[in-house]
Design a protein around this motif. Structure first.
Motif, PDB file in Angstrom:
ATOM      1  N   ASN A 164      18.406  27.220 -51.191  1.00 37.72           N
ATOM      2  CA  ASN A 164      19.824  27.528 -50.596  1.00 37.72           C
ATOM      3  C   ASN A 164      20.671  28.828 -51.181  1.00 37.72           C
ATOM      4  O   ASN A 164      19.821  29.218 -52.216  1.00 37.72           O
ATOM      5  CB  ASN A 164      20.875  26.576 -51.072  1.00 37.72           C
ATOM      6  N   ILE A 166      23.860  31.435 -52.233  1.00 33.80           N
ATOM      7  CA  ILE A 166      24.879  30.905 -52.120  1.00 33.80           C
ATOM      8  C   ILE A 166      25.769  32.191 -51.680  1.00 33.80           C
ATOM      9  O   ILE A 166      25.447  32.861 -52.937  1.00 33.80           O
ATOM     10  CB  ILE A 166      26.030  30.358 -53.079  1.00 33.80           C
ATOM     11  N   GLY A 169      30.281  33.218 -49.435  1.00 34.60           N
ATOM     12  CA  GLY A 169      31.198  32.044 -49.113  1.00 34.60           C
ATOM     13  C   GLY A 169      30.866  31.063 -48.689  1.00 34.60           C
ATOM     14  O   GLY A 169      31.890  29.881 -48.541  1.00 34.60           O
ATOM     15  N   SER A 170      29.547  30.913 -48.185  1.00 34.62           N
ATOM     16  CA  SER A 170      29.243  29.277 -48.063  1.00 34.62           C
ATOM     17  C   SER A 170      27.180  29.551 -48.312  1.00 34.62           C
ATOM     18  O   SER A 170      26.957  30.455 -48.667  1.00 34.62           O
ATOM     19  CB  SER A 170      29.552  29.504 -46.508  1.00 34.62           C
ATOM     20  N   ASP A 171      26.958  28.211 -48.265  1.00 31.41           N
ATOM     21  CA  ASP A 171      25.428  27.927 -48.376  1.00 31.41           C
ATOM     22  C   ASP A 171      24.508  28.415 -47.158  1.00 31.41           C
ATOM     23  O   ASP A 171      25.241  27.952 -46.123  1.00 31.41           O
ATOM     24  CB  ASP A 171      25.571  26.334 -48.663  1.00 31.41           C
ATOM     25  N   ARG A 172      23.879  29.067 -47.411  1.00 28.70           N
ATOM     26  CA  ARG A 172      22.762  29.181 -46.735  1.00 28.70           C
ATOM     27  C   ARG A 172      21.603  28.588 -46.728  1.00 28.70           C
ATOM     28  O   ARG A 172      20.998  29.571 -47.479  1.00 28.70           O
ATOM     29  CB  ARG A 172      23.033  30.824 -46.045  1.00 28.70           C
TER      30      ARG A 172
END
Lengths: 224, 250
Positions: A164, A166, A169-172
């Motif tokens: 993952n 981060i 602004g978001s988890d990828r």
């Protein structure tokens, strides 16, 4: 007179015979079951030899490898930035190892942001953290010669995994793949050079695209 | 970043000192006698490293340390190198008694207490990854702590949970298990989808799975789990996940 004298003599002879029979049998019995002799049970000399046992479980097992690394992470559209992190590997056999990584970096300004002067990410969104679990394969174990007579054990390995990132602004969901070179300075100490590609989807510029983020790092590791 | 750099330097220094300090502890070194006709001594712990020395039968060697299936050994002439376990199988103690230098087997697995698993699969229709560690309380019952991550295009979810596992037939080659668990589920919505908010809810789950011993320290593990997420909305969210992966036992 002769008769009572004979009687005494005969009875004495009888008594002697009986007594001698009783005595000899008693002695024989005593010889057959001799009374325990105290001295025999006590050892006079104590040999001072302690057995040397082998405790295989005591042998130091060094299947784990901890690494600290630093280098450059080229974030697509956001420039190349310093990256810093740590890895922990478990060596399953001489060929295969599993590795977990955790690292931090920070995105720079994209060309779009430079031209327009408007940042598309907040400072907190620029912070990048990634973690992953990968499987590595020691493809080319061998010796590397520094000079004619100085050589070090080394290995070129391939690695790929999932994790993952981060960022923005978001988890990828991130796939990573690449390779590295491990140079063993000592039995327990190694130097690493790694090149990896971290692939994730990003939608910062309003359309989904796959970003290839190349990373080059130098690491120092210890086996324990 | 400067703080991180300092932390990095500190960590690196600490790492070197602690490990170099414990690198050679004498009480850990074991002496044995070679029973095979000869030992091939490699420069490193892999068949790919060259053989640079040969030790004959009846020589006494010290086993210094072990890495995977390789032993670092030293003989009386102070030659140090790595020998594969297969060449030490017939090794003797100094009193000529046979010792068994065995590889890990299924018996070791059945006696293990701790395992760490990494499994991945689908949560609904989104990719899911789980890292978990379990500790055996009895032969059949164990507790597990897990961290799962579900990464979607519009949102991501993290589930931190604890569960109780019942393994009715641990001796079976394909051993089934059942578990019930509880935890906390955090949902993160991507900032580009602004209408929804991030939420944190309690969650519970039940699952059935299979464990299979593969080799050395490895197990194959698969799991089907039903998750119930207790939302503050009227309806609870119910999702079924399936995952496959492997576990390492210690």
């Amino acid at each position: 007179m002769a008769s009572w004298l004979r009687c005494i003599l005969l009875s004495t002879v009888h008594l002697t015979v009986i007594l001698s029979v009783v005595f000899t049998s008693a002695i024989n019995a005593a010889e057959e079951n001799p009374a325990p002799i105290k001295a025999q049970s006590e050892q006079l000399i104590q040999p001072e030899i302690s057995r040397r046992t082998v405790e295989l479980s005591n042998i130091d097992t060094e299947d784990f490898e901890a690494t600290v690394f630093t280098g450059l992470l080229s974030l697509e559209d956001f420039g190349a930035n310093a990256v810093i992190g740590a890895r922990l590997a478990y060596h399953i056999n001489s060929d295969i190892f599993i590795e977990g990584s955790l690292a931090k970096s920070k995105a720079g300004l994209s060309s779009y942001e430079r031209v327009n002067g408007i940042p598309s990410l907040t400072p907190a969104q620029r912070e990048l953290t990634y973690y992953d679990v990968s499987i590595g394969y020691n493809l080319l174990p061998g010796e590397s010669f520094l000079t004619r007579n100085t050589s070090f054990n080394s290995s070129v390995y391939l690695i790929a995994g999932i994790g993952n990132t981060i960022f923005a602004g978001s988890d990828r969901l991130t796939l990573n793949m690449g390779g590295g070179f491990r140079l063993l300075a000592a039995d327990w100490l190694a130097l690493h050079i790694d090149v990896r590609n971290h692939i994730f989807k990003i939608d910062t510029f309003l359309e989904d695209k796959t970003a290839n983020n190349l990373e080059v790092t130098f690491g120092l590791s210890a086996f324990f | 970043m400067i703080i991180l750099m300092r932390l990095f330097t500190l960590l690196a220094t600490l790492l070197i000192f602690t490990i170099s300090y414990s690198a050679y502890a004498d009480n850990l070194i074991q002496e044995v006698k070679v029973a095979d006709p000869f030992l091939e001594v490699h420069t490193g712990p892999s068949a790919g490293y060259p053989i640079f020395y040969v030790i004959k039968r009846d020589e006494t060697i010290s086993l210094i340390k072990k890495r995977t299936n390789w032993y670092l050994i030293k003989n009386a002439k102070e030659f140090e190198g790595w020998v594969h376990r297969s060449q030490l199988v017939k090794t003797l103690t100094l009193e000529d008694e046979q010792i068994a230098i065995k590889d890990l087997s299924r018996e070791d697995y059945l006696e293990n207490d701790l395992d760490i698993s990494m499994i991945g699969g689908n949560f609904g229709n989104l990719p899911m990854m789980t890292l978990s560690g379990s500790f055996a309380l009895t032969k059949n019952i164990s507790t597990e702590v897990s961290f799962a991550q579900i990464l979607g295009n519009f949102s991501s979810r993290r589930i931190l949970g604890v569960s109780l596992i019942q393994q009715p037939f641990p001796d079976w080659k394909l051993s089934p298990y059942f578990s019930i668990g509880t935890g906390v589920s955090q949902l993160f919505v991507k900032p580009t989808i602004s209408k929804l908010k991030d939420t944190t809810d309690f969650a519970a789950n039940v699952s059935v799975g299979l464990k299979m011993y593969l080799t050395r320290r490895f197990l194959l593990r698969t799991d089907i789990k039903k998750h119930i997420i207790f939302q503050s909305k009227d309806k609870n969210e119910e999702v079924i996940s399936w995952q496959v992966g492997f576990a390492v036992f210690f």
